[in-house]
Design a protein around this motif. Structure first.
Motif, PDB file in Angstrom:
ATOM      1  N   ALA A   8       0.864  -1.188   0.000  1.00 61.28           N
ATOM      2  CA  ALA A   8       0.000   0.000   0.000  1.00 61.28           C
ATOM      3  C   ALA A   8       0.892   1.226   0.000  1.00 61.28           C
ATOM      4  O   ALA A   8       1.875   1.288   0.733  1.00 61.28           O
ATOM      5  N   ALA A  34       2.366   3.121   3.345  1.00 59.38           N
ATOM      6  CA  ALA A  34       2.062   2.304   4.515  1.00 59.38           C
ATOM      7  C   ALA A  34       3.282   1.513   4.962  1.00 59.38           C
ATOM      8  O   ALA A  34       3.158   0.504   5.619  1.00 59.38           O
ATOM      9  N   ARG A  56      -1.870  -4.041   1.145  1.00 62.41           N
ATOM     10  CA  ARG A  56      -3.176  -3.407   1.288  1.00 62.41           C
ATOM     11  C   ARG A  56      -4.207  -4.366   1.894  1.00 62.41           C
ATOM     12  O   ARG A  56      -5.029  -3.978   2.706  1.00 62.41           O
ATOM     13  N   GLU A  57      -4.179  -5.634   1.486  1.00 56.02           N
ATOM     14  CA  GLU A  57      -5.124  -6.619   2.007  1.00 56.02           C
ATOM     15  C   GLU A  57      -4.973  -6.768   3.518  1.00 56.02           C
ATOM     16  O   GLU A  57      -5.958  -6.906   4.243  1.00 56.02           O
ATOM     17  N   LEU A  77      -3.890  -4.440   5.601  1.00 55.18           N
ATOM     18  CA  LEU A  77      -4.441  -3.234   6.220  1.00 55.18           C
ATOM     19  C   LEU A  77      -5.963  -3.305   6.298  1.00 55.18           C
ATOM     20  O   LEU A  77      -6.564  -2.928   7.307  1.00 55.18           O
ATOM     21  N   GLU A  78      -6.600  -3.827   5.232  1.00 52.32           N
ATOM     22  CA  GLU A  78      -8.059  -3.967   5.246  1.00 52.32           C
ATOM     23  C   GLU A  78      -8.493  -4.972   6.305  1.00 52.32           C
ATOM     24  O   GLU A  78      -9.480  -4.753   7.002  1.00 52.32           O
TER      25      GLU A  78
END
Length: 194
Positions: free
Chosen positions: A8, A11, A16-17, A19-20
């Protein structure tokens, strides 16, 4: 960290996955914390004496004295009933009808006097109670609305708007809905001979 995961931006290289997933877990923790605080709230009545029998603490038939039933419309009387009915009508007319209901048809019936049909009144009140609970992220997280649609709205509307549902005697004509309640069921005991 494997190179196959896209990082991300900004970050620190965290996928990103991931973080989600962390955000989803945070929402679940907030919801569980809220539920735990409600359950751990001090009782409003005096605590029983230490060593008191559990049956005496629970009251008759094992019921807890502090337990309250949900405000289901048909369990209310007087001003409480009137207030709840007024709030339900406001929700149905300002949220449900304009946001969800398409033009009535033979396959999807609706009656503008729905509150005169006891079955519809009961189902719509139950639907509204579920909506109040499942649209509050503090108590149900962010999946509550999806659960409400799947488990409450869809089955309720299938039953209400079916051709055999409570609105089966209501017809649409001349661009307005005409209200017809079913007549009394014929009885052999009070039939009149001609």
């Amino acid at each position: 960290m494997p190179d196959s995961f896209p990082a991300a931006p900004g970050a620190g290289g965290v996928p990103r996955e991931l973080l989600e997933d962390v955000e989803d877990l945070k929402a679940q923790v907030r919801a569980l914390t809220s539920q735990l605080q409600v359950r751990q709230a001090p009782p409003t009545q005096e605590s029983p004496a230490p060593g008191a029998d559990q049956d005496e603490q629970d009251g008759p038939a094992g019921e807890e004295e502090g337990w309250q039933y949900p405000p289901f419309l048909f369990l209310l009387d007087g001003p409480q009933y009137d207030d709840e009915l007024r709030a339900l009508i406001e929700w149905v007319e300002s949220v449900l009808v304009p946001g969800y209901l398409a033009e009535p048809s033979a396959d999807a019936r609706w009656c503008h006097l729905w509150f005169e049909h006891p079955v519809a009144l009961a189902r719509l009140h139950a639907l509204w109670l579920a909506w109040q609970e499942l649209t509050d992220p503090a108590t149900c997280g962010y999946t509550g609305p999806s659960t409400w649609h799947r488990d409450h709205y869809d089955p309720c509307m299938r039953e209400l708007r079916a051709s055999t549902g409570p609105f089966q005697g209501c017809t649409k004509g001349e661009h307005r809905i005409e209200h017809r309640m079913p007549g009394p069921v014929p009885s052999a005991w009070n039939s009149q001979e001609t």
